[in-house]
Every structure is written in C-alpha cells, then in structure tokens.
Design a protein around this motif. Structure first.
Motif, PDB file in Angstrom:
ATOM      1  N   LEU A  26      -0.321   3.732  -3.482  1.00 28.63           N
ATOM      2  CA  LEU A  26      -0.309   2.322  -3.884  1.00 28.63           C
ATOM      3  C   LEU A  26      -1.353   1.521  -3.105  1.00 28.63           C
ATOM      4  N   LYS A  27      -1.474   1.817  -1.831  1.00 30.00           N
ATOM      5  CA  LYS A  27      -2.480   1.134  -1.017  1.00 30.00           C
ATOM      6  C   LYS A  27      -3.885   1.425  -1.537  1.00 30.00           C
ATOM      7  N   LEU A  28      -4.173   2.693  -1.834  1.00 29.96           N
ATOM      8  CA  LEU A  28      -5.482   3.056  -2.385  1.00 29.96           C
ATOM      9  C   LEU A  28      -5.718   2.420  -3.746  1.00 29.96           C
ATOM     10  N   LEU A  29      -4.663   2.367  -4.546  1.00 28.95           N
ATOM     11  CA  LEU A  29      -4.753   1.763  -5.874  1.00 28.95           C
ATOM     12  C   LEU A  29      -5.122   0.282  -5.778  1.00 28.95           C
ATOM     13  N   PHE A  30      -4.453  -0.429  -4.872  1.00 27.42           N
ATOM     14  CA  PHE A  30      -4.755  -1.848  -4.707  1.00 27.42           C
ATOM     15  C   PHE A  30      -6.153  -2.058  -4.144  1.00 27.42           C
ATOM     16  N   GLU A  31      -6.571  -1.197  -3.220  1.00 30.46           N
ATOM     17  CA  GLU A  31      -7.924  -1.323  -2.674  1.00 30.46           C
ATOM     18  C   GLU A  31      -8.973  -1.112  -3.757  1.00 30.46           C
ATOM     19  N   ARG A  32      -8.673  -0.249  -4.707  1.00 23.85           N
ATOM     20  CA  ARG A  32      -9.635   0.054  -5.765  1.00 23.85           C
ATOM     21  C   ARG A  32      -9.656  -1.013  -6.861  1.00 23.85           C
ATOM     22  N   PHE A  33      -8.474  -1.385  -7.365  1.00 27.28           N
ATOM     23  CA  PHE A  33      -8.404  -2.278  -8.524  1.00 27.28           C
ATOM     24  C   PHE A  33      -8.198  -3.748  -8.179  1.00 27.28           C
ATOM     25  N   PHE A  34      -7.661  -4.040  -6.995  1.00 28.41           N
ATOM     26  CA  PHE A  34      -7.433  -5.422  -6.584  1.00 28.41           C
ATOM     27  C   PHE A  34      -7.964  -5.619  -5.165  1.00 28.41           C
ATOM     28  N   PRO A  35      -9.283  -5.544  -4.981  1.00 28.72           N
ATOM     29  CA  PRO A  35      -9.840  -5.622  -3.622  1.00 28.72           C
ATOM     30  C   PRO A  35      -9.580  -6.954  -2.926  1.00 28.72           C
ATOM     31  N   SER A  36      -9.373  -8.027  -3.679  1.00 29.30           N
ATOM     32  CA  SER A  36      -9.100  -9.313  -3.037  1.00 29.30           C
ATOM     33  C   SER A  36      -7.648  -9.401  -2.557  1.00 29.30           C
ATOM     34  N   LEU A  37      -6.752  -8.652  -3.191  1.00 30.24           N
ATOM     35  CA  LEU A  37      -5.340  -8.695  -2.809  1.00 30.24           C
ATOM     36  C   LEU A  37      -4.970  -7.645  -1.769  1.00 30.24           C
ATOM     37  N   ALA A  38      -5.700  -6.549  -1.720  1.00 30.92           N
ATOM     38  CA  ALA A  38      -5.346  -5.420  -0.849  1.00 30.92           C
ATOM     39  C   ALA A  38      -5.202  -5.799   0.629  1.00 30.92           C
ATOM     40  N   PRO A  39      -6.111  -6.583   1.221  1.00 32.42           N
ATOM     41  CA  PRO A  39      -5.940  -6.898   2.648  1.00 32.42           C
ATOM     42  C   PRO A  39      -4.746  -7.808   2.926  1.00 32.42           C
ATOM     43  N   LYS A  40      -4.204  -8.431   1.902  1.00 31.32           N
ATOM     44  CA  LYS A  40      -3.090  -9.361   2.078  1.00 31.32           C
ATOM     45  C   LYS A  40      -1.740  -8.657   2.063  1.00 31.32           C
ATOM     46  N   VAL A  41      -1.743  -7.375   1.697  1.00 23.79           N
ATOM     47  CA  VAL A  41      -0.498  -6.611   1.607  1.00 23.79           C
ATOM     48  C   VAL A  41      -0.151  -6.036   2.970  1.00 23.79           C
ATOM     49  N   PHE A  42       1.090  -6.240   3.368  1.00 17.76           N
ATOM     50  CA  PHE A  42       1.567  -5.637   4.605  1.00 17.76           C
ATOM     51  C   PHE A  42       2.126  -4.238   4.321  1.00 17.76           C
ATOM     52  N   CYS A  43       2.990  -4.140   3.312  1.00 14.25           N
ATOM     53  CA  CYS A  43       3.500  -2.830   2.921  1.00 14.25           C
ATOM     54  C   CYS A  43       4.109  -2.911   1.516  1.00 14.25           C
ATOM     55  N   PHE A  44       4.338  -1.742   0.933  1.00 16.02           N
ATOM     56  CA  PHE A  44       4.952  -1.603  -0.385  1.00 16.02           C
ATOM     57  C   PHE A  44       6.286  -0.895  -0.236  1.00 16.02           C
ATOM     58  N   LYS A  45       7.200  -1.184  -1.138  1.00 17.78           N
ATOM     59  CA  LYS A  45       8.449  -0.438  -1.219  1.00 17.78           C
ATOM     60  C   LYS A  45       8.786  -0.290  -2.690  1.00 17.78           C
ATOM     61  N   LEU A  46       9.000   0.931  -3.096  1.00 12.36           N
ATOM     62  CA  LEU A  46       9.281   1.233  -4.497  1.00 12.36           C
ATOM     63  C   LEU A  46      10.745   1.609  -4.630  1.00 12.36           C
ATOM     64  N   GLU A  47      11.487   0.856  -5.431  1.00 14.06           N
ATOM     65  CA  GLU A  47      12.897   1.132  -5.691  1.00 14.06           C
ATOM     66  C   GLU A  47      13.105   1.140  -7.200  1.00 14.06           C
ATOM     67  N   SER A  48      13.491   2.273  -7.736  1.00 16.63           N
ATOM     68  CA  SER A  48      13.693   2.504  -9.177  1.00 16.63           C
ATOM     69  C   SER A  48      12.536   1.887  -9.967  1.00 16.63           C
ATOM     70  N   GLN A  49      12.764   0.791 -10.677  1.00 16.38           N
ATOM     71  CA  GLN A  49      11.714   0.189 -11.503  1.00 16.38           C
ATOM     72  C   GLN A  49      11.168  -1.093 -10.893  1.00 16.38           C
ATOM     73  N   THR A  50      11.352  -1.263  -9.592  1.00 14.73           N
ATOM     74  CA  THR A  50      10.924  -2.477  -8.903  1.00 14.73           C
ATOM     75  C   THR A  50       9.951  -2.125  -7.787  1.00 14.73           C
ATOM     76  N   LEU A  51       8.832  -2.831  -7.765  1.00  9.22           N
ATOM     77  CA  LEU A  51       7.869  -2.687  -6.678  1.00  9.22           C
ATOM     78  C   LEU A  51       7.982  -3.921  -5.794  1.00  9.22           C
ATOM     79  N   LYS A  52       8.353  -3.698  -4.544  1.00 10.25           N
ATOM     80  CA  LYS A  52       8.465  -4.799  -3.591  1.00 10.25           C
ATOM     81  C   LYS A  52       7.213  -4.793  -2.727  1.00 10.25           C
ATOM     82  N   ILE A  53       6.580  -5.963  -2.640  1.00 10.60           N
ATOM     83  CA  ILE A  53       5.341  -6.103  -1.882  1.00 10.60           C
ATOM     84  C   ILE A  53       5.568  -7.119  -0.766  1.00 10.60           C
ATOM     85  N   ALA A  54       5.413  -6.679   0.462  1.00 14.62           N
ATOM     86  CA  ALA A  54       5.492  -7.580   1.608  1.00 14.62           C
ATOM     87  C   ALA A  54       4.077  -8.040   1.934  1.00 14.62           C
TER      88      ALA A  54
END
Length: 150
Positions: free
Chosen positions: A10-38
């Motif tokens: 997910l981190k690599l995906l965001f760095e590739r497709f959303f380069p402006s948002l990637a540095p703003k992400v602290f971490c990801f958590k995937l639960e069933s059909q929900t992606l939680k972004i801190a």
C-alpha cells in the motif's frame, strides 16, 4: 507477515499513484473491506477526504494478482495518527487533545498584481482571511472552529 507485506505494498502504491499524499500517511490498516489511513497531521484529513473517490477508483482498477487484496476495499477511514482507537473501537487521544485550526495570516499584504483577474483573486483571499479574524473575535470560539473545520 501478511499484514506487513500488505502495508508495504500500500505504501508503494501510494508513492507511485498519489505522490502528493504518500508523505502525509503515517500508516495503513486493512480490515475486511475498510482501509484505515492514519495521517501525520489533522490538516491532511480534508485532503484525503477530497481525494477519496479517486483513491477508491484507483484501487479498484488495479489488475495485478499481488495487489488483489485492494480491489475489495469499499470504505476509507482517515484519522489523525495521534488519536488511536482502542480495542473497543472508542477513540482516545494520546496527546494534544485540543487541536484547533487557526488562521495564521492576518490579511495585511500589498497587492502588487498587474493582471486585473489575479488582483481580484488576491482581494478575495484577503476578504476571506479578514472574515475569519472577524468571526473569531465576534462569535464564540467553539462555534468558529466548528464551522471552519466542516
């Protein structure tokens, strides 16, 4: 090990497709059909909410088998990394509970624009900043911050 791999992808995906948002992400958590972004700062939450549909569409468009787990994401939850949910899913603040947005600009600047359209935009921005200061002074502080953060 699987969760670490998913987080890394997910981190690599965001760095590739959303380069402006990637540095703003602290971490990801995937639960069933929900992606939680801190996110690293509460000010980034609105930016992620603005791009929410674009992120969902990009995740659904992924065709590789390695990233097949992201196609099932239906919901995004974006939250400040300083507010961590506990086991009962009730949020509690770790620090800095009283974060509030506050206008730093004072609206005191000289408009040096030569183009009339650009000069008009600067004057509109000045009016917005001055309005925020007036609202902050005239009305209750709680009401001002609630309205400005909506």
């Amino acid at each position: 090990m699987r969760k670490l791999r998913e987080h890394h992808l997910l981190k690599l995906l965001f760095e590739r497709f959303f380069p402006s948002l990637a540095p703003k992400v602290f971490c990801f958590k995937l639960e069933s059909q929900t992606l939680k972004i801190a996110v690293r700062h509460p000010a980034y939450i609105k930016e992620f909410k603005y791009h929410e549909n674009t992120i969902k569409k990009a995740l659904k468009a992924i065709k590789t088998e390695e990233l097949a787990f992201v196609r099932g994401i239906e919901k995004l939850i974006v939250f400040d990394s300083r507010y961590v949910p506990n086991r009962d899913n009730a949020a509690h603040a770790q620090s800095d509970k009283g974060f509030r947005y506050c206008e730093n600009a004072e609206g005191m600047f000289e408009n040096l624009a030569t183009d009339s359209d650009i000069a008009r935009l600067f004057e509109e921005w000045r009016a917005i900043v001055l309005r925020h200061h007036r609202l902050e002074q005239l009305e209750g502080e709680e009401d001002f911050y609630r309205r400005i953060n909506e």
